[in-house]
Design a protein around this motif. Sequence first.
Motif, PDB file in Angstrom:
ATOM      1  N   UNK A  74       0.814  -1.209   0.000  1.00  0.00           N
ATOM      2  CA  UNK A  74       0.000   0.000   0.000  1.00  0.00           C
ATOM      3  C   UNK A  74       0.844   1.254   0.000  1.00  0.00           C
ATOM      4  N   UNK A  75       2.134   1.121   0.381  1.00  0.00           N
ATOM      5  CA  UNK A  75       2.929   2.337   0.465  1.00  0.00           C
ATOM      6  C   UNK A  75       3.410   2.791  -0.896  1.00  0.00           C
ATOM      7  N   UNK A  76       3.507   1.871  -1.857  1.00  0.00           N
ATOM      8  CA  UNK A  76       3.958   2.246  -3.182  1.00  0.00           C
ATOM      9  C   UNK A  76       5.461   2.374  -3.286  1.00  0.00           C
ATOM     10  N   UNK A  77       6.139   2.137  -2.190  1.00  0.00           N
ATOM     11  CA  UNK A  77       7.599   2.218  -2.236  1.00  0.00           C
ATOM     12  C   UNK A  77       8.168   0.921  -2.782  1.00  0.00           C
ATOM     13  N   UNK A  78       9.209   0.988  -3.596  1.00  0.00           N
ATOM     14  CA  UNK A  78       9.764  -0.257  -4.132  1.00  0.00           C
ATOM     15  C   UNK A  78      10.309  -1.176  -3.040  1.00  0.00           C
ATOM     16  N   UNK A  79      10.873  -0.582  -1.990  1.00  0.00           N
ATOM     17  CA  UNK A  79      11.398  -1.433  -0.916  1.00  0.00           C
ATOM     18  C   UNK A  79      10.265  -2.136  -0.193  1.00  0.00           C
ATOM     19  N   UNK A  80       9.231  -1.350   0.071  1.00  0.00           N
ATOM     20  CA  UNK A  80       8.072  -1.929   0.742  1.00  0.00           C
ATOM     21  C   UNK A  80       7.492  -3.047  -0.081  1.00  0.00           C
ATOM     22  N   UNK A  81       7.422  -2.796  -1.387  1.00  0.00           N
ATOM     23  CA  UNK A  81       6.867  -3.803  -2.275  1.00  0.00           C
ATOM     24  C   UNK A  81       7.693  -5.079  -2.231  1.00  0.00           C
ATOM     25  N   UNK A  82       9.013  -4.887  -2.248  1.00  0.00           N
ATOM     26  CA  UNK A  82       9.896  -6.043  -2.199  1.00  0.00           C
ATOM     27  C   UNK A  82       9.668  -6.828  -0.909  1.00  0.00           C
ATOM     28  N   UNK A  83       9.563  -6.062   0.183  1.00  0.00           N
ATOM     29  CA  UNK A  83       9.315  -6.724   1.462  1.00  0.00           C
ATOM     30  C   UNK A  83       8.014  -7.485   1.436  1.00  0.00           C
ATOM     31  N   UNK A  84       6.988  -6.864   0.847  1.00  0.00           N
ATOM     32  CA  UNK A  84       5.693  -7.523   0.785  1.00  0.00           C
ATOM     33  C   UNK A  84       5.752  -8.791  -0.031  1.00  0.00           C
ATOM     34  N   UNK A  85       6.424  -8.696  -1.170  1.00  0.00           N
ATOM     35  CA  UNK A  85       6.504  -9.887  -2.026  1.00  0.00           C
ATOM     36  C   UNK A  85       7.271 -10.994  -1.318  1.00  0.00           C
ATOM     37  N   UNK A  86       8.299 -10.591  -0.576  1.00  0.00           N
ATOM     38  CA  UNK A  86       9.039 -11.613   0.175  1.00  0.00           C
ATOM     39  C   UNK A  86       8.168 -12.231   1.250  1.00  0.00           C
ATOM     40  N   UNK A 110      -7.885   3.406  -2.951  1.00  0.00           N
ATOM     41  CA  UNK A 110      -7.374   3.771  -4.270  1.00  0.00           C
ATOM     42  C   UNK A 110      -6.070   3.024  -4.484  1.00  0.00           C
ATOM     43  N   UNK A 111      -5.784   2.647  -5.720  1.00  0.00           N
ATOM     44  CA  UNK A 111      -4.541   1.922  -5.950  1.00  0.00           C
ATOM     45  C   UNK A 111      -3.334   2.807  -5.692  1.00  0.00           C
ATOM     46  N   UNK A 112      -2.288   2.163  -5.265  1.00  0.00           N
ATOM     47  CA  UNK A 112      -1.080   2.937  -4.966  1.00  0.00           C
ATOM     48  C   UNK A 112      -0.407   3.347  -6.262  1.00  0.00           C
ATOM     49  N   UNK A 113       0.402   4.414  -6.166  1.00  0.00           N
ATOM     50  CA  UNK A 113       1.113   4.880  -7.364  1.00  0.00           C
ATOM     51  C   UNK A 113       2.576   4.509  -7.180  1.00  0.00           C
ATOM     52  N   UNK A 114       2.967   3.466  -7.906  1.00  0.00           N
ATOM     53  CA  UNK A 114       4.322   2.992  -7.672  1.00  0.00           C
ATOM     54  C   UNK A 114       5.346   3.912  -8.277  1.00  0.00           C
ATOM     55  N   UNK A 115       6.383   4.162  -7.514  1.00  0.00           N
ATOM     56  CA  UNK A 115       7.452   5.010  -8.008  1.00  0.00           C
ATOM     57  C   UNK A 115       8.473   4.141  -8.718  1.00  0.00           C
ATOM     58  N   UNK A 116       8.742   4.479  -9.960  1.00  0.00           N
ATOM     59  CA  UNK A 116       9.707   3.687 -10.710  1.00  0.00           C
ATOM     60  C   UNK A 116      10.898   4.565 -11.019  1.00  0.00           C
ATOM     61  N   UNK A 123       2.928 -13.009  -9.930  1.00  0.00           N
ATOM     62  CA  UNK A 123       1.751 -12.166 -10.119  1.00  0.00           C
ATOM     63  C   UNK A 123       1.660 -11.084  -9.052  1.00  0.00           C
ATOM     64  N   UNK A 124       2.195 -11.366  -7.869  1.00  0.00           N
ATOM     65  CA  UNK A 124       2.101 -10.387  -6.789  1.00  0.00           C
ATOM     66  C   UNK A 124       2.913  -9.141  -7.067  1.00  0.00           C
ATOM     67  N   UNK A 125       3.825  -9.228  -8.011  1.00  0.00           N
ATOM     68  CA  UNK A 125       4.660  -8.066  -8.278  1.00  0.00           C
ATOM     69  C   UNK A 125       3.965  -7.032  -9.144  1.00  0.00           C
ATOM     70  N   UNK A 126       2.805  -7.376  -9.668  1.00  0.00           N
ATOM     71  CA  UNK A 126       2.094  -6.434 -10.522  1.00  0.00           C
ATOM     72  C   UNK A 126       1.681  -5.219  -9.701  1.00  0.00           C
ATOM     73  N   UNK A 127       1.653  -4.029 -10.308  1.00  0.00           N
ATOM     74  CA  UNK A 127       1.217  -2.851  -9.555  1.00  0.00           C
ATOM     75  C   UNK A 127      -0.276  -2.908  -9.251  1.00  0.00           C
ATOM     76  N   UNK A 128      -0.694  -2.099  -8.271  1.00  0.00           N
ATOM     77  CA  UNK A 128      -2.109  -2.074  -7.899  1.00  0.00           C
ATOM     78  C   UNK A 128      -2.317  -2.784  -6.591  1.00  0.00           C
TER      79      UNK A 128
END
Lengths: 101, 84, 84, 295, 152, 105, 220, 232
Positions: free
Chosen positions: D116-128, G47-53, G190-195
Amino acid sequence: MKVEVDGGTVEILPLVSIFCIVMGCIGVILNTDYLDKIIMLEFLTGGLIGLIVSFYYLDVAILTSIMEPVSTVILLLGSLKYLYLKRSKKRYSSKLPILVK
Amino acid sequence: MDTLVLLIGVISFVVGLRVFLTRNRVQRLLYLCCLNFAIAALIALYIKSPMGGVAAAVYFIGSTLSSNAIAHTIGKVQRLEGRG
Amino acid sequence: MDIVVSTLYLGYFLLIFGTLGVILGPETRDPLVRFLNVEIPTIGVMLIFLAYNHTLALMTYIAINSLIVLVFIRAIIRKEELEA
Amino acid sequence: MELYNLKYVMDALAYSLYAFLVGGLLLGLHRKIVARIQGRPGPPILQYILHTLKFYFKEITFPITAGNPLYLLIALMSITVWMSALYLGVVFNTSLLILMGLYVLQKIVEHGCGLSSGSPYGKLGGVRSVFSAAAEVPLFTVMGIIYLLTKSLIIEDIIRYQEIHGPIIFQLPFAAFAFFVLLLSKAPNSPFAIVKDKSIVSGYLTEHFGILESLIMIADGIAWFVLLWIFLAVFIGPLVVSDPLMTLLGMVVLTSLISLICALTPLLTPNHSVMIQILISALALVDLLHRIFMG
Amino acid sequence: MDIGRLWNYISRPDIVPRLFAVFLCLIMIIEFFVPTSYNEDQLYPKYPPQSQVFKSSLAPYDRGGVPLKIPADIKTQYPQFEPIRGRITAYLTPPAIWLSERTPYFGTTIVSTPGGILDEILYYTRGLDTILESLTLLVSFMIFSWVYLHRD
Amino acid sequence: MEEVPYHLLCCIASLVIGGFLGLTYSYNRYLKPYVERCIDRWALLSAILGGVLFSLPLPYGINYPLSLFLLGVPFGMRPGYGRIELITGVSIAILGYLIRGLIGR
Amino acid sequence: MFLNITSVAGEFYGYIPFGDIVLYVTEFSAISFVIALFFTLVVYFTKPEKQLESQIGGFDKLNYVSLEELKIRRLMAILCGICTAFAMLTGDLFNYALFLAVIGITNIGIVSAVKKEWVLNAAYYYGIIAMISTLPLFGGAALILAKTGTLSILELAGKHQDLLFQKMLYAAGMVGETGVAPFYAAKAEMFRAPGAPYILMIHLSSLLIVIRTAEILLTI
Amino acid sequence: MDVVQHMFNYSVFAGFVVGILSLIAIGYQRSDIHLLILTDVVECAMLVIIAALGTDLAEALILPGLVVGLAEFLAVSEILIQRCKLRKKEREKKTPKLFEEFLVVEEPKVEVDIEHPRMEILYSASRFISLILVIYGAFLTGFTGGAVMSVGLLFYLLSQGIVSRGISSEDIKDFWEAVAGFSGIMWALWIILGFIGFYLFPEHYVTFLLIAGGALALKVGSKLGLIGDLKL
């Protein structure tokens, strides 16, 4: 209607249908050309319809015989397109020819 | 009556074998048509009722249509191969 | 032999032989050839439905089979088209 | 009547405060022991609780990338999950299955936190954290084995069974081991703690700060308490659980054991960690099947 | 054997279906040698195949009962939850009645024109199954059409 | 259904509060980050008092929270500080507990 | 009759009959039902998150989820949540298998709207697994029906029959459908997809389903 | 002894054999599309195992299994196509093959596009066949009716598309959405009136039966019929 064979009664239609199905099955697998395969599939479906009729389910048989051309047509169009695609594909060689032309 | 059915049965066996064995595609289609005819006749003779006739007719029409489509495609493919 | 039992055995034969054909049949590297072989197990399934008198399921399966044919053919063709 | 209700609420809050304090102290102890073994002085044992309080009074903003209100709700959810696990498991002694459900929910919270944070690190942590959801698989085999033995999954029944037959840990050493690995995977710095790997900053917590992080930390403290309690209750039984002081002692011993292991082992890569857990679960499964066939 | 390499290998998405297939195959091979048994006391029993042909115009699906008068006797799991049990089975629409008087060969058609045992199972006694089934179709069609229409 | 262990809660809470106190105290008192073998007078006093108080039977069992509070002061001090004090206090407490156990309750 | 159920899933509260398919509520299923519905609500409102790339040699860019994509994915996520919630309650093996099938297809749907090659790749492989696992799921249910003559969990809980191998088949189906390790790769991809919230639903559904399946397998 | 009971073991064994063989084949298959095709065989095995029960319940269970299989094929095949498209786009971004013009061994010239004159069935018979199928499907109702109806619609749309008298690509989106919306409404109708109605007002079961059957047929038929609009 019925033929006496060794004391038992054997009906012709199921016999023919079974023959068609077995032959068609072998034919579909052994042929490698698409059209040959589809022809054999037609042969097979004929047997299937014969068998359905010999179970006395005429409505299913009628429906099957109406739907059979539909799937045949789909298969035919598909195989035609597929052939066309295969033919219109560029073929590459791995070696670079010496700069001729 | 019996002999008629038996005759058609024998014919269909022979034709079925021919379908299976023939190499030529066009001939094969021809035999298939013949076989369809035989099966339609057998259906009509098997069900002794007007409904049997209807079923046989529908089967006959359907198989003829698909044979026609196959014949058409054979021609198409031959043209494609001739040019390609 | 009883027609029901013989149809069942025919269905088993079609299923198993067809599956072998799908897996090991000649030139099954071509997806279309393999797909045409898949039709045999499906007809085997139809025969088994017929033998068990599941006629409504049989009807539905026959109808749905032509839809599946379309879906598959489309997938095969598009895949061939898109892959260089 | 109303006074009674008030008393229940007070009891509940008191219990969660107790669980948090104990869990926090144990986590601090864990950190201290790891540090001492690695030859560092380490922070005071109070450090975990101090951290929590410190974050509690910090101000908070919402990152631009965050997906609200999930971002906010997930912290509350975390604390809800573990408080309900505390009440349902420790207080009411319900089914082990429900506790496992809540444990699984913890994974969802971690995942949602990271996502939910949208941060790449957070995302990585979540996926892990999703990867490490594989840790639950040994759990179910463990549950199956326990069910075969005790014919019930209700914790009360399991404790009663142990009153008669003695601790389960001697009868099902392998199941106890598999469960212990689960505890290990929840501990920070353990070989299976891929979610809290330092290479992805703070993992799923990266973008949660201030009061949200403090809430999550409170939940973690309670979680540690609850998990240790479950282990003690299910495998050692009334010997330890009936007396709170003994429970406390058991928890300290378990925590020391876990921190010893954590200090001495390296961190695994995510999929290796998963596969080791799967290996353990496969062995547990073999154990289960063996028990089924042998009757 | 390098077990780390193996683990890395099986964590690739394109390997997973094959891996799962092999796993399932092993389980099914074990299952293959386990004797299967058939309980005679089945729900919704059926008459033996082909036993109804020419005896009833509803050929394979005649389960008794008189349309709109006497419900058919079918064996369900929880009869106490089904107040109109057997009525849908026995029901025939007017066109179906008309058709059934004409020919003995159209049983399937007659029975599936709403009414009949299958409609009772599909809509009434196990209706939730049908909801899910059609929901699956709906969902997959949505996915299909979204991907198809937004293909650029 | 489990009862809430209120006495343990009191003990632990007082330990934590004592720890806070010790931490604040040591931060105010000392500037060096890490020192070994340094004995703080007040902390030592508090630890010994706590150790003694641990086995003194006061009414309502109030001695345990009080002694833990006092023990918490060296327990919570900055890293390196208050180590010896804590050990002293705890050993006194254990000794007292054992003696009390031997004499009889 | 209900002894087996109460010793696994806690108190038995009641049932909701829909003909032969009887939904029943126990302590466990009530809690899971509420959780699934709660998450569905959260997903609906988030609302979906806005991923920073991060970009090389340029400004970082935010990954937005477009409105159309959002709509379909939210719909799929909500359907998935509702199905998960009711799968917790259902008391029929075949119905449960169908619920699993729906959840599988909605899981594919949640990510299928993402136009990224690797996401679709993972979704495709997951779809293949989901299709393969209909064989053990439905087949296992059919074998149980053949052996015991019933599909209802409430009935099966009372009987004590040796269903070990059928259960194994059923469990294998669940394993495929939910992507439990070691078959996690396609789903984890699949979990890596944004949203964010929608992806969360995939995870929630699969985990709840795993526990529910464990409950069912222990009960029958 | 009953035939069904007698043949149960054989049928299940046949199903298992097919399942095992196809799963082995999937195990060593590398290509995506082959994976998809072999999955179809797995579905066959599933159907056989269910059919082996031989009761009415088995038949009622076959229908969901059938439709679930079809639905998943629909979605997954489209995802496969989309993925290939994206992959191709990515590849095209890269530079073309080095010395491509020299490497080509043969560049085929198939200048004729496929057109289908005189494929009789597409011209004269298409309307008739689809009309029969749709009417018969409407008569059948339920899933079977829906499936039959959808084949009719599919064939009509397909043939019209082939002889290029189909729907223009501009308003296909609107058309599609309209039909899909209609089908969704039908689904809701069947749930609300068909399913819930049976339990709330059991005395009016005939009405609900007709609504349920009709709505389900229309829903399935309209939705699946749309597939015919795909260009091969």
